[in-house]
Motif scaffolding. Structure first.
Motif, PDB file in Angstrom:
ATOM      1  N   LEU A  16      54.980  52.678  31.778  1.00  0.00           N
ATOM      2  CA  LEU A  16      56.411  52.471  31.549  1.00  0.00           C
ATOM      3  C   LEU A  16      56.650  51.582  30.340  1.00  0.00           C
ATOM      4  O   LEU A  16      57.645  51.766  29.618  1.00  0.00           O
ATOM      5  N   GLN A  17      55.764  50.644  30.086  1.00  0.00           N
ATOM      6  CA  GLN A  17      55.890  49.811  28.893  1.00  0.00           C
ATOM      7  C   GLN A  17      55.717  50.639  27.629  1.00  0.00           C
ATOM      8  O   GLN A  17      56.438  50.459  26.640  1.00  0.00           O
ATOM      9  N   ARG A  18      54.771  51.563  27.642  1.00  0.00           N
ATOM     10  CA  ARG A  18      54.592  52.465  26.504  1.00  0.00           C
ATOM     11  C   ARG A  18      55.833  53.316  26.294  1.00  0.00           C
ATOM     12  O   ARG A  18      56.272  53.541  25.160  1.00  0.00           O
ATOM     13  N   LEU A  19      56.415  53.786  27.389  1.00  0.00           N
ATOM     14  CA  LEU A  19      57.628  54.592  27.292  1.00  0.00           C
ATOM     15  C   LEU A  19      58.784  53.759  26.747  1.00  0.00           C
ATOM     16  O   LEU A  19      59.578  54.244  25.923  1.00  0.00           O
ATOM     17  N   SER A  20      58.884  52.527  27.162  1.00  0.00           N
ATOM     18  CA  SER A  20      59.933  51.628  26.664  1.00  0.00           C
ATOM     19  C   SER A  20      59.827  51.457  25.151  1.00  0.00           C
ATOM     20  O   SER A  20      60.845  51.445  24.439  1.00  0.00           O
ATOM     21  N   LYS A  21      58.617  51.316  24.653  1.00  0.00           N
ATOM     22  CA  LYS A  21      58.416  51.131  23.213  1.00  0.00           C
ATOM     23  C   LYS A  21      58.846  52.373  22.431  1.00  0.00           C
ATOM     24  O   LYS A  21      59.424  52.268  21.345  1.00  0.00           O
ATOM     25  N   ILE A  79      57.915  58.578  47.729  1.00  0.00           N
ATOM     26  CA  ILE A  79      58.380  57.236  47.404  1.00  0.00           C
ATOM     27  C   ILE A  79      57.302  56.204  47.756  1.00  0.00           C
ATOM     28  O   ILE A  79      56.763  56.204  48.858  1.00  0.00           O
ATOM     29  N   ASN A  80      56.965  55.358  46.787  1.00  0.00           N
ATOM     30  CA  ASN A  80      56.042  54.250  47.046  1.00  0.00           C
ATOM     31  C   ASN A  80      56.382  53.101  46.099  1.00  0.00           C
ATOM     32  O   ASN A  80      57.415  53.129  45.420  1.00  0.00           O
ATOM     33  N   SER A  81      55.521  52.094  46.044  1.00  0.00           N
ATOM     34  CA  SER A  81      55.834  50.890  45.275  1.00  0.00           C
ATOM     35  C   SER A  81      55.976  51.178  43.787  1.00  0.00           C
ATOM     36  O   SER A  81      56.775  50.529  43.096  1.00  0.00           O
ATOM     37  N   ASP A  82      55.228  52.142  43.250  1.00  0.00           N
ATOM     38  CA  ASP A  82      55.344  52.478  41.830  1.00  0.00           C
ATOM     39  C   ASP A  82      56.694  53.123  41.524  1.00  0.00           C
ATOM     40  O   ASP A  82      57.263  52.920  40.441  1.00  0.00           O
ATOM     41  N   VAL A  83      57.216  53.902  42.458  1.00  0.00           N
ATOM     42  CA  VAL A  83      58.536  54.505  42.273  1.00  0.00           C
ATOM     43  C   VAL A  83      59.602  53.412  42.283  1.00  0.00           C
ATOM     44  O   VAL A  83      60.578  53.472  41.525  1.00  0.00           O
ATOM     45  N   ALA A  84      59.419  52.405  43.105  1.00  0.00           N
ATOM     46  CA  ALA A  84      60.334  51.264  43.114  1.00  0.00           C
ATOM     47  C   ALA A  84      60.301  50.544  41.769  1.00  0.00           C
ATOM     48  O   ALA A  84      61.343  50.087  41.262  1.00  0.00           O
ATOM     49  N   LEU A  85      59.123  50.449  41.167  1.00  0.00           N
ATOM     50  CA  LEU A  85      58.986  49.857  39.840  1.00  0.00           C
ATOM     51  C   LEU A  85      59.769  50.664  38.808  1.00  0.00           C
ATOM     52  O   LEU A  85      60.461  50.105  37.947  1.00  0.00           O
ATOM     53  N   PHE A  86      59.681  51.997  38.911  1.00  0.00           N
ATOM     54  CA  PHE A  86      60.443  52.846  37.995  1.00  0.00           C
ATOM     55  C   PHE A  86      61.942  52.653  38.203  1.00  0.00           C
ATOM     56  O   PHE A  86      62.709  52.664  37.223  1.00  0.00           O
ATOM     57  N   SER A  87      62.372  52.488  39.426  1.00  0.00           N
ATOM     58  CA  SER A  87      63.793  52.288  39.704  1.00  0.00           C
ATOM     59  C   SER A  87      64.326  51.067  38.962  1.00  0.00           C
ATOM     60  O   SER A  87      65.424  51.095  38.390  1.00  0.00           O
ATOM     61  N   ASP A  88      63.551  49.991  38.931  1.00  0.00           N
ATOM     62  CA  ASP A  88      63.950  48.799  38.176  1.00  0.00           C
ATOM     63  C   ASP A  88      63.955  49.090  36.676  1.00  0.00           C
ATOM     64  O   ASP A  88      64.842  48.644  35.950  1.00  0.00           O
ATOM     65  N   TRP A  89      62.968  49.845  36.210  1.00  0.00           N
ATOM     66  CA  TRP A  89      62.889  50.214  34.790  1.00  0.00           C
ATOM     67  C   TRP A  89      64.098  51.057  34.392  1.00  0.00           C
ATOM     68  O   TRP A  89      64.670  50.856  33.321  1.00  0.00           O
ATOM     69  N   ARG A  90      64.502  51.963  35.274  1.00  0.00           N
ATOM     70  CA  ARG A  90      65.604  52.874  34.965  1.00  0.00           C
ATOM     71  C   ARG A  90      66.897  52.118  34.672  1.00  0.00           C
ATOM     72  O   ARG A  90      67.695  52.528  33.819  1.00  0.00           O
ATOM     73  N   LYS A  91      67.101  50.995  35.338  1.00  0.00           N
ATOM     74  CA  LYS A  91      68.322  50.219  35.154  1.00  0.00           C
ATOM     75  C   LYS A  91      68.427  49.637  33.749  1.00  0.00           C
ATOM     76  O   LYS A  91      69.524  49.339  33.282  1.00  0.00           O
ATOM     77  N   GLU A  92      67.309  49.497  33.078  1.00  0.00           N
ATOM     78  CA  GLU A  92      67.312  48.975  31.707  1.00  0.00           C
ATOM     79  C   GLU A  92      67.807  50.025  30.705  1.00  0.00           C
ATOM     80  O   GLU A  92      68.172  49.688  29.584  1.00  0.00           O
ATOM     81  N   PHE A  93      67.762  51.300  31.110  1.00  0.00           N
ATOM     82  CA  PHE A  93      68.114  52.392  30.203  1.00  0.00           C
ATOM     83  C   PHE A  93      69.186  53.272  30.853  1.00  0.00           C
ATOM     84  O   PHE A  93      69.032  54.499  30.950  1.00  0.00           O
ATOM     85  N   GLY A  94      70.247  52.639  31.286  1.00  0.00           N
ATOM     86  CA  GLY A  94      71.291  53.344  32.035  1.00  0.00           C
ATOM     87  C   GLY A  94      72.007  54.425  31.261  1.00  0.00           C
ATOM     88  O   GLY A  94      72.531  55.374  31.848  1.00  0.00           O
ATOM     89  N   THR A  95      72.050  54.313  29.924  1.00  0.00           N
ATOM     90  CA  THR A  95      72.756  55.316  29.123  1.00  0.00           C
ATOM     91  C   THR A  95      71.850  56.480  28.719  1.00  0.00           C
ATOM     92  O   THR A  95      72.330  57.465  28.150  1.00  0.00           O
ATOM     93  N   LEU A  96      70.571  56.370  29.000  1.00  0.00           N
ATOM     94  CA  LEU A  96      69.627  57.423  28.631  1.00  0.00           C
ATOM     95  C   LEU A  96      69.700  58.575  29.623  1.00  0.00           C
ATOM     96  O   LEU A  96      69.540  58.385  30.832  1.00  0.00           O
TER      97      LEU A  96
END
Length: 212
Positions: A55-60, A81-98
């Protein structure tokens, strides 16, 4: 590396992605979010940092190209659904307009409500965006008017050195009628593709993209 494909400019990224300039679209395949957590759940010790690093690579890439759309040609998620999907959910909030478009892959088994809650638009089979057709699995090409871009295969190529060294790298594959993206996730294997005449391979090496 910038190439031309069916009259369109495509930027091949070392981070295993394509940026389609004209459509402001970042294209990846086989992110496999949740794969590491799935293995850990079954007693196989896999570092928990793998999903975070992907996800960090994708963010860059998003910061670099500022795309309007992220298009994923299947296997965005590995299982349920598992802990990694929960991590993505937090990541998704950073890119709400994407805008995120997912062409459903064989591993994408989340409930429809899960995709909605993550603000992901699910495409069941294929996405036509002329001059391209985007799908997940290896395509049937007979009578197809569009150039097909897919994932699923996790293509790799072997490079031989002068002293009999043999190194395997993920690659972009471009054939006469279709292309295959490398798996975005670092936690995937590689499948060798037997080249046909005029096929193009672009190896992803530590120093950059290399045309073979």
């Amino acid at each position: 590396m910038t190439i031309s494909c069916n009259g369109e400019e495509l930027i091949l990224c070392r981070e295993r992605a394509i940026y389609w300039t004209a459509q402001k679209t970042l294209i990846i395949s086989d992110l496999h979010i949740g794969k590491a957590a799935h293995f850990r759940k079954h007693g196989i010790q896999v570092p928990s940092s793998i999903g975070h690093d992907d996800l960090q690579r994708l963010s860059k890439l998003i910061a670099l190209y500022d795309p309007q759309t992220l298009l994923i040609t299947g296997d965005m998620f590995h299982d349920k659904i598992n802990s990694d999907v929960a991590l993505f959910s937090d990541w998704r909030k950073e890119f709400g307009t994407l805008k995120i478009l997912l062409i459903k892959g064989n591993h994408d088994k989340l409930a429809v409500s899960n995709y909605r809650s993550l603000d992901i638009e699910l495409v069941q089979k294929e996405l036509i965006s002329a001059p391209f057709r985007f799908i997940h699995d290896q395509p049937e090409l007979s009578g197809q008017p569009y150039y097909t871009i897919s994932g699923h295969i996790h293509p790799g190529v072997t490079v031989y050195g002068k002293a009999r060294q043999r190194l395997n790298f993920p690659c972009f594959y471009f054939g006469e009628n279709h292309a295959i993206l490398p798996a975005f996730s670092a936690f995937t294997g590689l499948s060798r593709i037997h080249p046909q005449k005029n096929d193009r391979f672009y190896a992803i090496t530590p120093s950059g993209i290399v045309a073979l």
